[in-house]
Scaffold this motif. Structure first.
Motif, PDB file in Angstrom:
ATOM      1  N   THR A  41     -33.088   6.362 -19.003  1.00 15.57           N
ATOM      2  CA  THR A  41     -32.302   6.369 -17.768  1.00 15.57           C
ATOM      3  C   THR A  41     -31.411   5.143 -17.650  1.00 15.57           C
ATOM      4  O   THR A  41     -30.454   5.144 -16.885  1.00 15.57           O
ATOM      5  CB  THR A  41     -33.230   6.436 -16.543  1.00 15.57           C
ATOM      6  N   THR A  42     -31.739   4.106 -18.416  1.00 16.75           N
ATOM      7  CA  THR A  42     -30.900   2.907 -18.435  1.00 16.75           C
ATOM      8  C   THR A  42     -30.765   2.400 -19.858  1.00 16.75           C
ATOM      9  O   THR A  42     -31.570   2.742 -20.734  1.00 16.75           O
ATOM     10  CB  THR A  42     -31.476   1.771 -17.561  1.00 16.75           C
ATOM     11  N   VAL A  43     -29.752   1.595 -20.083  1.00 20.10           N
ATOM     12  CA  VAL A  43     -29.557   0.963 -21.374  1.00 20.10           C
ATOM     13  C   VAL A  43     -29.100  -0.467 -21.121  1.00 20.10           C
ATOM     14  O   VAL A  43     -28.355  -0.724 -20.170  1.00 20.10           O
ATOM     15  CB  VAL A  43     -28.521   1.724 -22.227  1.00 20.10           C
ATOM     16  N   THR A  44     -29.585  -1.390 -21.926  1.00 21.93           N
ATOM     17  CA  THR A  44     -29.172  -2.786 -21.789  1.00 21.93           C
ATOM     18  C   THR A  44     -28.038  -3.059 -22.763  1.00 21.93           C
ATOM     19  O   THR A  44     -28.206  -2.907 -23.972  1.00 21.93           O
ATOM     20  CB  THR A  44     -30.341  -3.744 -22.060  1.00 21.93           C
ATOM     21  N   ILE A  45     -26.896  -3.421 -22.228  1.00 19.73           N
ATOM     22  CA  ILE A  45     -25.742  -3.728 -23.074  1.00 19.73           C
ATOM     23  C   ILE A  45     -25.385  -5.208 -22.896  1.00 19.73           C
ATOM     24  O   ILE A  45     -25.775  -5.849 -21.922  1.00 19.73           O
ATOM     25  CB  ILE A  45     -24.530  -2.828 -22.738  1.00 19.73           C
ATOM     26  N   THR A  46     -24.649  -5.729 -23.850  1.00 24.76           N
ATOM     27  CA  THR A  46     -24.180  -7.112 -23.756  1.00 24.76           C
ATOM     28  C   THR A  46     -22.691  -7.079 -23.474  1.00 24.76           C
ATOM     29  O   THR A  46     -21.897  -6.671 -24.320  1.00 24.76           O
ATOM     30  CB  THR A  46     -24.457  -7.888 -25.055  1.00 24.76           C
ATOM     31  N   ASP A  47     -22.330  -7.493 -22.248  1.00 23.46           N
ATOM     32  CA  ASP A  47     -20.909  -7.505 -21.901  1.00 23.46           C
ATOM     33  C   ASP A  47     -20.359  -8.910 -22.086  1.00 23.46           C
ATOM     34  O   ASP A  47     -20.968  -9.749 -22.751  1.00 23.46           O
ATOM     35  CB  ASP A  47     -20.690  -6.952 -20.487  1.00 23.46           C
ATOM     36  N   ASN A  48     -19.217  -9.189 -21.498  1.00 25.09           N
ATOM     37  CA  ASN A  48     -18.566 -10.491 -21.688  1.00 25.09           C
ATOM     38  C   ASN A  48     -19.279 -11.632 -20.977  1.00 25.09           C
ATOM     39  O   ASN A  48     -18.906 -12.793 -21.150  1.00 25.09           O
ATOM     40  CB  ASN A  48     -17.116 -10.416 -21.217  1.00 25.09           C
ATOM     41  N   HIS A  49     -20.300 -11.307 -20.189  1.00 23.74           N
ATOM     42  CA  HIS A  49     -21.029 -12.339 -19.445  1.00 23.74           C
ATOM     43  C   HIS A  49     -22.483 -12.455 -19.871  1.00 23.74           C
ATOM     44  O   HIS A  49     -23.144 -13.439 -19.556  1.00 23.74           O
ATOM     45  CB  HIS A  49     -20.962 -12.050 -17.938  1.00 23.74           C
ATOM     46  N   GLY A  50     -22.991 -11.447 -20.583  1.00 21.19           N
ATOM     47  CA  GLY A  50     -24.389 -11.479 -20.991  1.00 21.19           C
ATOM     48  C   GLY A  50     -24.991 -10.088 -20.962  1.00 21.19           C
ATOM     49  O   GLY A  50     -24.282  -9.085 -20.975  1.00 21.19           O
ATOM     50  N   GLU A  51     -26.320 -10.020 -20.910  1.00 20.12           N
ATOM     51  CA  GLU A  51     -26.999  -8.737 -20.903  1.00 20.12           C
ATOM     52  C   GLU A  51     -26.972  -8.117 -19.505  1.00 20.12           C
ATOM     53  O   GLU A  51     -27.206  -8.802 -18.506  1.00 20.12           O
ATOM     54  CB  GLU A  51     -28.445  -8.881 -21.381  1.00 20.12           C
ATOM     55  N   VAL A  52     -26.694  -6.811 -19.465  1.00 20.29           N
ATOM     56  CA  VAL A  52     -26.656  -6.080 -18.195  1.00 20.29           C
ATOM     57  C   VAL A  52     -27.368  -4.749 -18.393  1.00 20.29           C
ATOM     58  O   VAL A  52     -27.128  -4.044 -19.376  1.00 20.29           O
ATOM     59  CB  VAL A  52     -25.205  -5.809 -17.728  1.00 20.29           C
ATOM     60  N   GLU A  53     -28.245  -4.411 -17.455  1.00 20.95           N
ATOM     61  CA  GLU A  53     -28.917  -3.106 -17.490  1.00 20.95           C
ATOM     62  C   GLU A  53     -28.024  -2.104 -16.771  1.00 20.95           C
ATOM     63  O   GLU A  53     -27.659  -2.293 -15.606  1.00 20.95           O
ATOM     64  CB  GLU A  53     -30.288  -3.176 -16.830  1.00 20.95           C
ATOM     65  N   VAL A  54     -27.674  -1.041 -17.489  1.00 17.61           N
ATOM     66  CA  VAL A  54     -26.697  -0.075 -16.993  1.00 17.61           C
ATOM     67  C   VAL A  54     -27.316   1.320 -17.006  1.00 17.61           C
ATOM     68  O   VAL A  54     -28.024   1.672 -17.947  1.00 17.61           O
ATOM     69  CB  VAL A  54     -25.435  -0.084 -17.897  1.00 17.61           C
ATOM     70  N   PRO A  55     -27.068   2.127 -15.975  1.00 12.24           N
ATOM     71  CA  PRO A  55     -27.581   3.500 -16.013  1.00 12.24           C
ATOM     72  C   PRO A  55     -26.893   4.316 -17.098  1.00 12.24           C
ATOM     73  O   PRO A  55     -25.703   4.154 -17.352  1.00 12.24           O
ATOM     74  CB  PRO A  55     -27.238   4.042 -14.622  1.00 12.24           C
ATOM     75  N   VAL A  56     -27.668   5.176 -17.754  1.00 12.38           N
ATOM     76  CA  VAL A  56     -27.097   6.085 -18.750  1.00 12.38           C
ATOM     77  C   VAL A  56     -26.496   7.280 -18.022  1.00 12.38           C
ATOM     78  O   VAL A  56     -27.107   7.860 -17.135  1.00 12.38           O
ATOM     79  CB  VAL A  56     -28.173   6.553 -19.749  1.00 12.38           C
ATOM     80  N   ASN A  57     -25.273   7.638 -18.399  1.00  9.86           N
ATOM     81  CA  ASN A  57     -24.546   8.717 -17.741  1.00  9.86           C
ATOM     82  C   ASN A  57     -24.532   8.554 -16.226  1.00  9.86           C
ATOM     83  O   ASN A  57     -24.964   9.445 -15.481  1.00  9.86           O
ATOM     84  CB  ASN A  57     -25.133  10.088 -18.119  1.00  9.86           C
ATOM     85  N   PRO A  58     -24.026   7.410 -15.751  1.00  8.51           N
ATOM     86  CA  PRO A  58     -23.964   7.178 -14.301  1.00  8.51           C
ATOM     87  C   PRO A  58     -23.101   8.239 -13.624  1.00  8.51           C
ATOM     88  O   PRO A  58     -22.121   8.720 -14.195  1.00  8.51           O
ATOM     89  CB  PRO A  58     -23.328   5.791 -14.194  1.00  8.51           C
ATOM     90  N   GLU A  59     -23.496   8.603 -12.393  1.00  6.97           N
ATOM     91  CA  GLU A  59     -22.801   9.680 -11.686  1.00  6.97           C
ATOM     92  C   GLU A  59     -21.560   9.191 -10.953  1.00  6.97           C
ATOM     93  O   GLU A  59     -20.594   9.942 -10.789  1.00  6.97           O
ATOM     94  CB  GLU A  59     -23.753  10.344 -10.694  1.00  6.97           C
ATOM     95  N   ARG A  60     -21.577   7.930 -10.508  1.00  8.04           N
ATOM     96  CA  ARG A  60     -20.467   7.423  -9.707  1.00  8.04           C
ATOM     97  C   ARG A  60     -19.890   6.187 -10.407  1.00  8.04           C
ATOM     98  O   ARG A  60     -20.460   5.095 -10.337  1.00  8.04           O
ATOM     99  CB  ARG A  60     -20.910   7.099  -8.274  1.00  8.04           C
ATOM    100  N   VAL A  61     -18.768   6.389 -11.080  1.00  6.80           N
ATOM    101  CA  VAL A  61     -18.183   5.352 -11.935  1.00  6.80           C
ATOM    102  C   VAL A  61     -16.849   4.892 -11.361  1.00  6.80           C
ATOM    103  O   VAL A  61     -15.993   5.706 -10.999  1.00  6.80           O
ATOM    104  CB  VAL A  61     -17.962   5.871 -13.368  1.00  6.80           C
ATOM    105  N   VAL A  62     -16.676   3.579 -11.294  1.00  5.43           N
ATOM    106  CA  VAL A  62     -15.382   2.965 -10.985  1.00  5.43           C
ATOM    107  C   VAL A  62     -14.899   2.296 -12.255  1.00  5.43           C
ATOM    108  O   VAL A  62     -15.633   1.524 -12.877  1.00  5.43           O
ATOM    109  CB  VAL A  62     -15.497   1.918  -9.853  1.00  5.43           C
ATOM    110  N   ALA A  63     -13.672   2.574 -12.675  1.00  2.00           N
ATOM    111  CA  ALA A  63     -13.100   1.946 -13.867  1.00  2.00           C
ATOM    112  C   ALA A  63     -11.827   1.209 -13.481  1.00  2.00           C
ATOM    113  O   ALA A  63     -10.941   1.780 -12.844  1.00  2.00           O
ATOM    114  CB  ALA A  63     -12.805   2.990 -14.938  1.00  2.00           C
ATOM    115  N   LEU A  64     -11.751  -0.060 -13.869  1.00  2.00           N
ATOM    116  CA  LEU A  64     -10.596  -0.900 -13.546  1.00  2.00           C
ATOM    117  C   LEU A  64      -9.870  -1.388 -14.797  1.00  2.00           C
ATOM    118  O   LEU A  64      -8.763  -1.903 -14.708  1.00  2.00           O
ATOM    119  CB  LEU A  64     -11.054  -2.118 -12.721  1.00  2.00           C
ATOM    120  N   ASP A  65     -10.493  -1.234 -15.945  1.00  2.00           N
ATOM    121  CA  ASP A  65      -9.970  -1.735 -17.218  1.00  2.00           C
ATOM    122  C   ASP A  65      -9.160  -0.640 -17.909  1.00  2.00           C
ATOM    123  O   ASP A  65      -9.708   0.395 -18.304  1.00  2.00           O
ATOM    124  CB  ASP A  65     -11.149  -2.177 -18.089  1.00  2.00           C
TER     125      ASP A  65
END
Length: 330
Positions: A41-65
């Motif tokens: 249900t979640t995955v830990t990814i490493t973004d530009n700031h460090g490790e972040v726990e993120v939901p897998v297939n999130p239902e409500r996504v905001v994209a700015l990039d």
């Protein structure tokens, strides 16, 4: 005993055996169900700031990039909010959808629109990097990540990294691998087609002006030099990595490049800046550049009209394919 009675007894025995077998197997089946591995249900990814726990297939996504819109669109990922003011007409599935809230532009962002959208995941960064801290503070229940290419890193590897992270989040790792493989192949093909000796200059046009896109560090065109090992017609570091540096047509003529690669910024917008002039008119139509080899031999490559908006992995893949075709046909 009659044949009919024998058959009845046989059927009864078979029925009892089947019932016994089913009853014996049932607990095992339940046990298997109980011990089945649940979907992540979640995955830990490493973004530009460090490790972040993120939901897998999130239902409500905001994209700015801007780098992620094409990939999300290809994967049919719905958005609840996006910066429509800087998306042009490249992604009508998002910009024309009234259900997708408009975050505006990075210069005048409507960050409250993000809060109102109640996102599970916010893909920030790039033009919106200055708003990162505020976005995190205002959206404590959302995972906020920045995965845009980082300064000082290889731009193509960064685009691949960004795509791979999206693949993890949206359970599309195979598709992500295919996208990154296509980029690698396009680079290899363009390298093979390039003769290794022709000189190249990168230019950016906007508002009727020609700017210099420095090799490696210049906007949009710069990374192509390092990716393909191109020979620069002018060796110079970028002073303005965003909009390009001042250059005269006389300086371009003196450099006499064999190839010119051009980003027309104005072509990306439905309403170009005041004084906008098409890139081909500024370069191929310039009297001062008529003696330049690239102009004489029609060796000018114009980036896709949406390139300034996208600058994503798909855009670079298409550019390398375009360069491969141009080099091979010279």
């Amino acid at each position: 005993m009659s044949t009919q009675m024998l058959r009845g007894a046989s059927f009864a025995a078979l029925a009892l055996t089947a019932a016994f077998t089913l009853s014996a197997c049932a607990p095992g089946a339940e046990a298997n169900e109980e011990h089945a591995v649940p979907a992540e249900t979640t995955v830990t990814i490493t973004d530009n700031h460090g490790e972040v726990e993120v939901p897998v297939n999130p239902e409500r996504v905001v994209a700015l990039d801007n780098h992620v819109f094409e990939t999300l669109d290809e994967w049919d990922v719905p958005l609840v909010a996006a910066p429509k003011g800087i998306m042009g007409t490249a992604w009508p599935d998002y910009t024309d959808d009234a259900e997708v809230a408009d975050v505006g532009t990075h210069r005048e962002p409507d960050l409250e629109a993000i809060v109102a959208a109640q996102p599970d995941l916010i893909i920030g960064g790039y033009r919106f990097s200055e708003s990162y801290d505020t976005i995190v503070e205002q959206n404590p229940d959302a995972a906020v990540i920045e995965i845009a290419p980082r300064d000082g890193e290889d731009p193509m590897e960064e685009l691949k990294r960004e795509t791979e992270i999206l693949g993890q989040i949206f359970d599309r790792e195979d598709e992500a691998a295919e996208i990154t493989s296509e980029l690698d192949q396009s680079i290899a093909d363009a390298k093979q087609a390039y003769n290794g000796t022709d000189s190249v200059i990168g230019l950016i046009t906007s508002g009727g002006k020609i700017e210099f896109a420095a090799p490696v560090t210049g906007r949009s065109v710069g990374p192509v030099f390092s990716a393909l090992g191109l020979k620069p017609a002018i060796e110079q570091q970028a002073e303005d990595t965003s909009h390009g540096d001042d250059i005269s047509v006389e300086a371009i003529a003196a450099a006499n490049p064999d190839w010119i690669v051009v980003l027309d910024r104005d072509a990306s917008f439905a309403e170009p800046e005041p004084g906008a002039v098409p890139a081909d008119e500024l370069i191929a139509g310039s009297e001062a550049l008529q003696g330049v080899t690239a102009v004489e031999q029609d060796q000018i490559v114009y980036l896709d009209s949406d390139f300034y908006l996208t600058e994503d992995i798909q855009a670079y893949t298409e550019l390398y394919e375009q360069l491969q075709e141009a080099f091979a046909g010279a």
